[in-house]
Design an enzyme around this catalytic site. Sequence first.
Site, mmCIF file in Angstrom:
data_model
loop_
_atom_site.group_PDB
_atom_site.id
_atom_site.type_symbol
_atom_site.label_atom_id
_atom_site.label_comp_id
_atom_site.label_asym_id
_atom_site.label_seq_id
_atom_site.Cartn_x
_atom_site.Cartn_y
_atom_site.Cartn_z
ATOM 1 N N HIS A 18 0.784 -1.245 0.272
ATOM 2 C CA HIS A 18 -0.206 0.066 -0.031
ATOM 3 C C HIS A 18 0.924 1.194 -0.073
ATOM 4 O O HIS A 18 0.447 2.272 -0.750
ATOM 5 C CB HIS A 18 -0.987 0.091 1.156
ATOM 6 C CG HIS A 18 -2.024 -0.950 1.136
ATOM 7 N ND1 HIS A 18 -3.258 -0.692 1.019
ATOM 8 C CD2 HIS A 18 -1.975 -2.450 1.107
ATOM 9 C CE1 HIS A 18 -3.969 -1.803 0.844
ATOM 10 N NE2 HIS A 18 -3.145 -2.812 0.983
ATOM 11 N N ASP A 119 -6.875 5.328 2.184
ATOM 12 C CA ASP A 119 -6.636 4.207 1.496
ATOM 13 C C ASP A 119 -7.879 3.321 1.689
ATOM 14 O O ASP A 119 -8.950 3.566 2.823
ATOM 15 C CB ASP A 119 -5.555 3.312 2.396
ATOM 16 C CG ASP A 119 -5.046 2.107 1.875
ATOM 17 O OD1 ASP A 119 -5.695 1.291 1.995
ATOM 18 O OD2 ASP A 119 -3.871 1.906 1.486
ATOM 19 N N SER A 280 5.278 -8.863 -0.642
ATOM 20 C CA SER A 280 6.076 -8.409 0.649
ATOM 21 C C SER A 280 5.294 -8.908 1.936
ATOM 22 O O SER A 280 5.775 -8.694 3.066
ATOM 23 C CB SER A 280 6.060 -6.712 0.798
ATOM 24 O OG SER A 280 4.514 -6.404 1.177
ATOM 25 N N TRP A 341 15.363 -8.704 1.028
ATOM 26 C CA TRP A 341 14.463 -7.829 0.126
ATOM 27 C C TRP A 341 15.314 -7.554 -1.180
ATOM 28 O O TRP A 341 16.459 -7.409 -1.137
ATOM 29 C CB TRP A 341 14.364 -6.567 0.891
ATOM 30 C CG TRP A 341 13.397 -5.427 0.275
ATOM 31 C CD1 TRP A 341 13.785 -4.456 -0.648
ATOM 32 C CD2 TRP A 341 11.901 -5.501 -0.002
ATOM 33 N NE1 TRP A 341 12.646 -3.709 -1.163
ATOM 34 C CE2 TRP A 341 11.659 -4.408 -0.565
ATOM 35 C CE3 TRP A 341 10.945 -6.241 0.870
ATOM 36 C CZ2 TRP A 341 10.147 -4.152 -0.650
ATOM 37 C CZ3 TRP A 341 9.593 -6.182 0.474
ATOM 38 C CH2 TRP A 341 9.358 -4.792 -0.285
ATOM 39 N N ALA A 342 14.673 -7.682 -2.276
ATOM 40 C CA ALA A 342 15.514 -7.332 -3.557
ATOM 41 C C ALA A 342 15.078 -6.342 -4.348
ATOM 42 O O ALA A 342 13.770 -5.805 -4.040
ATOM 43 C CB ALA A 342 15.251 -8.784 -4.442
ATOM 44 N N HIS A 359 2.567 -13.595 -7.286
ATOM 45 C CA HIS A 359 1.378 -14.035 -6.210
ATOM 46 C C HIS A 359 0.157 -13.077 -7.098
ATOM 47 O O HIS A 359 -0.887 -13.225 -6.564
ATOM 48 C CB HIS A 359 1.471 -13.886 -4.971
ATOM 49 C CG HIS A 359 1.833 -12.613 -4.476
ATOM 50 N ND1 HIS A 359 2.817 -11.555 -5.238
ATOM 51 C CD2 HIS A 359 1.349 -11.793 -3.668
ATOM 52 C CE1 HIS A 359 2.744 -10.488 -4.743
ATOM 53 N NE2 HIS A 359 1.917 -10.431 -3.608
ATOM 54 N N TRP A 362 -1.011 -6.301 -6.904
ATOM 55 C CA TRP A 362 -1.294 -5.607 -8.018
ATOM 56 C C TRP A 362 -0.097 -4.822 -8.313
ATOM 57 O O TRP A 362 0.199 -4.215 -9.543
ATOM 58 C CB TRP A 362 -2.622 -4.678 -7.720
ATOM 59 C CG TRP A 362 -2.910 -4.026 -8.781
ATOM 60 C CD1 TRP A 362 -2.817 -2.440 -8.771
ATOM 61 C CD2 TRP A 362 -3.563 -4.234 -10.002
ATOM 62 N NE1 TRP A 362 -3.525 -2.111 -10.182
ATOM 63 C CE2 TRP A 362 -3.769 -3.170 -11.093
ATOM 64 C CE3 TRP A 362 -3.702 -5.781 -10.514
ATOM 65 C CZ2 TRP A 362 -4.268 -3.530 -12.245
ATOM 66 C CZ3 TRP A 362 -4.060 -5.672 -11.996
ATOM 67 C CH2 TRP A 362 -4.531 -4.562 -12.942
ATOM 68 N N ASN A 363 0.617 -4.515 -7.115
ATOM 69 C CA ASN A 363 1.843 -3.673 -7.448
ATOM 70 C C ASN A 363 2.841 -4.510 -8.709
ATOM 71 O O ASN A 363 3.415 -3.887 -9.548
ATOM 72 C CB ASN A 363 2.652 -3.195 -6.476
ATOM 73 C CG ASN A 363 1.712 -2.198 -5.456
ATOM 74 O OD1 ASN A 363 1.532 -1.201 -6.086
ATOM 75 N ND2 ASN A 363 1.478 -2.887 -4.375
ATOM 76 N N GLU A 367 4.194 -3.427 -12.204
ATOM 77 C CA GLU A 367 5.455 -3.189 -12.435
ATOM 78 C C GLU A 367 5.977 -4.517 -13.646
ATOM 79 O O GLU A 367 6.659 -3.930 -14.491
ATOM 80 C CB GLU A 367 6.305 -3.921 -11.192
ATOM 81 C CG GLU A 367 6.293 -2.740 -10.263
ATOM 82 C CD GLU A 367 6.582 -3.174 -8.709
ATOM 83 O OE1 GLU A 367 6.323 -2.230 -7.717
ATOM 84 O OE2 GLU A 367 7.127 -4.362 -8.565
ATOM 85 N N GLU A 383 -7.232 -10.647 -2.924
ATOM 86 C CA GLU A 383 -7.983 -10.365 -4.292
ATOM 87 C C GLU A 383 -7.090 -11.031 -5.340
ATOM 88 O O GLU A 383 -7.507 -10.708 -6.635
ATOM 89 C CB GLU A 383 -8.249 -8.907 -4.387
ATOM 90 C CG GLU A 383 -7.251 -8.018 -5.036
ATOM 91 C CD GLU A 383 -5.849 -7.795 -4.380
ATOM 92 O OE1 GLU A 383 -5.329 -8.499 -3.361
ATOM 93 O OE2 GLU A 383 -4.958 -6.868 -4.789
HETATM 94 O O1 LIG Z 1 11.961 -8.217 -2.229
HETATM 95 C C1 LIG Z 1 11.224 -7.717 -2.435
HETATM 96 C C2 LIG Z 1 9.557 -7.757 -2.336
HETATM 97 C C3 LIG Z 1 8.564 -6.857 -2.795
HETATM 98 N N1 LIG Z 1 9.151 -5.704 -3.204
HETATM 99 C C4 LIG Z 1 8.174 -4.699 -3.611
HETATM 100 O O2 LIG Z 1 6.867 -4.801 -2.704
HETATM 101 C C5 LIG Z 1 5.789 -4.501 -3.502
HETATM 102 C C6 LIG Z 1 4.791 -5.583 -3.194
HETATM 103 O O3 LIG Z 1 3.539 -5.413 -3.680
HETATM 104 P P1 LIG Z 1 2.646 -6.343 -4.273
HETATM 105 O O4 LIG Z 1 3.097 -7.018 -5.325
HETATM 106 O O5 LIG Z 1 1.374 -5.588 -4.640
HETATM 107 O O6 LIG Z 1 2.346 -7.686 -3.302
HETATM 108 P P2 LIG Z 1 1.834 -7.430 -1.555
HETATM 109 O O7 LIG Z 1 3.043 -7.136 -0.772
HETATM 110 O O8 LIG Z 1 1.373 -8.711 -1.217
HETATM 111 O O9 LIG Z 1 0.722 -6.450 -1.617
HETATM 112 C C7 LIG Z 1 -0.639 -6.288 -0.829
HETATM 113 O O10 LIG Z 1 -1.295 -5.078 -1.474
HETATM 114 C C8 LIG Z 1 -1.510 -5.117 -2.968
HETATM 115 C C9 LIG Z 1 -1.870 -3.952 -3.163
HETATM 116 O O11 LIG Z 1 -3.363 -3.598 -2.517
HETATM 117 C C10 LIG Z 1 -2.516 -6.175 -3.202
HETATM 118 O O12 LIG Z 1 -2.493 -6.132 -4.585
HETATM 119 C C11 LIG Z 1 -1.891 -7.601 -2.695
HETATM 120 O O13 LIG Z 1 -3.011 -8.672 -2.792
HETATM 121 C C12 LIG Z 1 -1.631 -7.538 -1.041
HETATM 122 O O14 LIG Z 1 -0.977 -8.744 -0.427
HETATM 123 C C13 LIG Z 1 6.147 -4.528 -4.995
HETATM 124 O O15 LIG Z 1 5.947 -2.865 -5.194
HETATM 125 C C14 LIG Z 1 7.371 -4.803 -5.008
HETATM 126 O O16 LIG Z 1 8.236 -4.389 -6.169
HETATM 127 C C15 LIG Z 1 10.208 -5.448 -3.659
HETATM 128 O O17 LIG Z 1 10.722 -4.295 -4.075
HETATM 129 N N2 LIG Z 1 11.394 -6.190 -3.326
#
Ligand SMILES: O=c1ccn([C@@H]2O[C@H](COP(=O)(O)OP(=O)(O)O[C@H]3O[C@H](CO)[C@@H](O)[C@H](O)[C@H]3O)[C@@H](O)[C@H]2O)c(=O)[nH]1
Length: 464
Positions: A18, A119, A280, A341-342, A359, A362-363, A367, A383
């Site tokens: 978020h 949010d 994350s 963390w990568a 998984h 949405w981010n 990306e 979701e």
């Molecule tokens: O080693 C890592 C791991 C993660 N990320 C970043 O962390 C973010 C992760 O976001 P996302 O891919 O959306 O996954 P979640 O962390 O699981 O996000 C939560 O939030 C999202 C946006 O609301 C929802 O879609 C997901 O279901 C919910 O679990 C992204 O920007 C990644 O690039 C890194 O840069 N390095």
Amino acid sequence: MDARKPHVAIFPSVGMGHLIPFFEFAKLLASGHGFSITFITAKFMVTPSQTAYTKSLASSGLSIRFIELPEVELDSEEKKAHPLVLIFKVLEKTTGSVENALRTLLSDSSNPISAFITDIFCTATLEVSKKLQIPSYVLYTGSASNLFLILYHRTMDAEMTESLKDLDGPVKVPGLPSIPARDFPDPMQDKSGPFYHLFLRLSHELLKADGILINTFQDLESGSVQALLSGEIDGTRIPSIYPVGPLISSPESDHHDGSGSLQWLDKQPAASVLFVSFGSVNFLSADQIAELALGLEGSGQRFLWVLPSPPNNASNPDVSALLPPGFEQRTKDRGLVVTSWAPQVAILAHPSTGGFVSHCGWNSVLESVSHGVTIIAWPLQAEQRTTAFFLVNDIKMAVRTKMGADGIVTKEEVEKAAKELMEGEDGKKKRERARELRESAKAALAEGGSSRQALAAAAALFCK
Ligand SMILES: O=c1ccn([C@@H]2O[C@H](COP(=O)(O)OP(=O)(O)O[C@H]3O[C@H](CO)[C@@H](O)[C@H](O)[C@H]3O)[C@@H](O)[C@H]2O)c(=O)[nH]1
């Protein structure tokens, strides 16, 4: 705060999934539209990557500052709740201190705030911002199709006596393609489940917003965006919609790479590496880690696997001990496992990356889309199954893994999906589609693009 600039307060939920889109949104408002921004943040689940990100924003030279809310007290019963329920509880309990912060920011005679942006998990605060007569908006960090389903939840709840989890086959949703019952977001699945009524409440509270900005762009989700732009869902008027995405970090801002991933990618052939990461907040079981490893090994593909240890897992600090014996040795010439963390955006932007096992957070999807990388959709919770359904059937840039009744994706399934995406005919078609979407994403953000215009329209409202 700079008195000459329009000033807004932003209150995001917790967690990097978020915070990242909220921070990127703030950067655009501050740098492109000359805003001063005050972030109101909850002190909960703060991770080292979040602290680093916050620091970089605070020292970016942009007019962005932070107010950290006092820590929320939780009793021992509350602490036992499911993590998502706990997040809701904490955010709800901050409502009083958000109100205090907003009152202070309103009464700043040199530069009072003119809008509040929050949010989806914090929509309880819309009650206080509306009471204070501050124009109030929501930035939704998921997809347009998911937002539509959250808003439609009210109707489904009234019309359906049974739970989605007890249904088989597709369910008709006016304005969207029919969606298999099991692919609706988790919180909508079970009428007696722990999240059902929390999400039903959101479906009502969202209607109080003066507008909803979404982290998506029109060409990516044209059907769902159009359905939302129609202004009503099943006869109920919904707030104005602004698709302003993709709001993602730039690869350059990911340059601190303690994981060694980028250096390793530099030595791999173009578009040859399958990147594997589950966001994350998700952690695979020991059995699943072993199956995934064997599947990657059997596929013969190069891979870069981000495998972090679950937080506070004292019994198992070294997650790589869960890999099958000899796995790292046997795959050392074509695979890398990183347990930290990568720099995900820089990895997806790297020319050696050719596919993404995701998984479907949405981010991660945005990306991947923005860098033209095709996806093996492996949804886990929230979701994510809905997003996987749309990625395969509507957006058409992904293949999907099949999960067994035991919740495990087998090594055979991993091997098949990896080969299909990286070498198969279908993978080739999906790569063409991904390249097309990468260009559409760029166009949406460029001068005259749909997201650029939507952000300008929203920014004009924030100043009123
Ligand atoms: O080693 C890592 C791991 C993660 N990320 C970043 O962390 C973010 C992760 O976001 P996302 O891919 O959306 O996954 P979640 O962390 O699981 O996000 C939560 O939030 C999202 C946006 O609301 C929802 O879609 C997901 O279901 C919910 O679990 C992204 O920007 C990644 O690039 C890194 O840069 N390095």
